[in-house]
Design an enzyme around this catalytic site. Structure first.
Site, mmCIF file in Angstrom:
data_model
loop_
_atom_site.group_PDB
_atom_site.id
_atom_site.type_symbol
_atom_site.label_atom_id
_atom_site.label_comp_id
_atom_site.label_asym_id
_atom_site.label_seq_id
_atom_site.Cartn_x
_atom_site.Cartn_y
_atom_site.Cartn_z
ATOM 1 N N CYS A 1 28.470 64.678 12.103
ATOM 2 C CA CYS A 1 28.034 66.073 12.242
ATOM 3 C C CYS A 1 26.709 66.159 13.018
ATOM 4 O O CYS A 1 26.722 65.927 14.226
ATOM 5 C CB CYS A 1 27.967 66.726 10.874
ATOM 6 S SG CYS A 1 28.063 68.512 10.977
ATOM 7 N N HIS B 1 32.390 65.286 7.595
ATOM 8 C CA HIS B 1 31.550 64.536 6.651
ATOM 9 C C HIS B 1 32.383 63.697 5.671
ATOM 10 O O HIS B 1 32.609 64.138 4.542
ATOM 11 C CB HIS B 1 30.750 65.519 5.788
ATOM 12 C CG HIS B 1 29.702 66.275 6.509
ATOM 13 N ND1 HIS B 1 28.387 65.879 6.544
ATOM 14 C CD2 HIS B 1 29.760 67.427 7.210
ATOM 15 C CE1 HIS B 1 27.677 66.749 7.236
ATOM 16 N NE2 HIS B 1 28.489 67.697 7.650
ATOM 17 N N GLU C 1 31.427 61.360 3.935
ATOM 18 C CA GLU C 1 30.583 61.014 2.773
ATOM 19 C C GLU C 1 30.619 62.095 1.691
ATOM 20 O O GLU C 1 30.142 61.868 0.588
ATOM 21 C CB GLU C 1 29.147 60.713 3.232
ATOM 22 C CG GLU C 1 28.273 61.919 3.544
ATOM 23 C CD GLU C 1 28.609 62.629 4.868
ATOM 24 O OE1 GLU C 1 29.608 62.282 5.524
ATOM 25 O OE2 GLU C 1 27.852 63.558 5.215
HETATM 26 N N1 GLN Z 1 24.756 72.729 12.459
HETATM 27 C C1 GLN Z 1 24.005 71.530 12.314
HETATM 28 C C2 GLN Z 1 23.263 71.183 13.597
HETATM 29 O O1 GLN Z 1 23.457 71.794 14.588
HETATM 30 C C3 GLN Z 1 24.889 70.358 11.892
HETATM 31 C C4 GLN Z 1 25.470 70.629 10.545
HETATM 32 C C5 GLN Z 1 25.749 69.405 9.723
HETATM 33 O O2 GLN Z 1 25.295 68.305 10.022
HETATM 34 N N2 GLN Z 1 26.443 69.606 8.634
HETATM 35 O O3 GLN Z 1 22.478 70.279 13.585
#
Ligand code: GLN
Length: 195
Positions: free
Chosen positions: A80, A172, A174
């Site tokens: 992410c 994710h 995790e």
């Molecule tokens: N929206 C976040 C970003 O732009 C990422 C979100 C996440 O890691 N769950 O950094």
């Protein structure tokens, strides 16, 4: 034993450490300083807020050390926000963070209605059973260069990619009980040293 670090500046750090710890022969180590990168065989960049993590990477002078290690083959998995940190291009933004992976990512790509959601995919290279996917204000990959392997797509959007020693996922693992992606990364780390 394989020593896997989790960048521990901000974000879902403990969850990654717990998932790693559930695997045999893995030492999971939180990483806060550049010097600590020398104690590990591979690193996870967790989800969180990429802008914040990027600033902290610079503040603690980890950025140049990590980039150099990555160019030398050090295995890194970004989940992410971690995917955003690895990308060479962020759609609509001037600057990248580590800028080491040949992908263009779009932040918060699913918009406000689909802000957070769960899904499932079959990905036989990672798991013979369906893999649960959790998305939280997730990015997706808008463009991937030819040297990037697309591991998974969901509804026409790329959500998992691999490029040599780098792995990046929009979601994710995790935050689920499924540790197959962590096992996959550990296998990749072992291959980087013993292939
Ligand atoms: N929206 C976040 C970003 O732009 C990422 C979100 C996440 O890691 N769950 O950094």
């Amino acid at each position: 034993m394989v020593n896997i670090g989790v960048l521990a500046l901000q974000g879902a750090v403990q969850e990654h450490l717990d998932s790693l710890q559930a695997l045999p022969e893995v030492n999971a180590i939180p990483i806060k300083k550049a010097a600590e990168l020398e104690n590990i065989d591979g690193l996870i960049l967790p989800g969180g807020e990429s802008t914040t993590i990027g600033k902290l990477l610079n503040k603690y002078e980890i950025t140049p050390v990590l980039i150099e290690k990555i160019h030398a083959g050090f295995p890194v998995w970004g989940t992410c926000a971690g995917m955003i940190l690895l990308a060479k291009h962020i759609a609509g933004e001037e600057d990248a963070h580590l800028g080491v992976m040949d992908i263009t990512v779009r932040r918060n790509a699913y918009g406000s209605q689909l802000d957070s959601f769960v899904a499932e995919i079959m990905l036989p290279v990672v798991n013979s059973a369906p893999i649960p996917l959790v998305f939280i204000r997730a990015p997706y990959v808008e463009q991937a260069a030819n040297n990037v392997t697309v591991l998974a797509e969901l509804s026409g959007h790329i959500i998992a990619v691999e490029q040599n020693n780098l792995l990046a996922t929009s979601f994710h693992p995790e935050l689920t009980k499924d540790i197959s992606f962590h096992r996959y990364f550990v296998k990749k780390v072992k291959q980087a040293y013993y292939a």
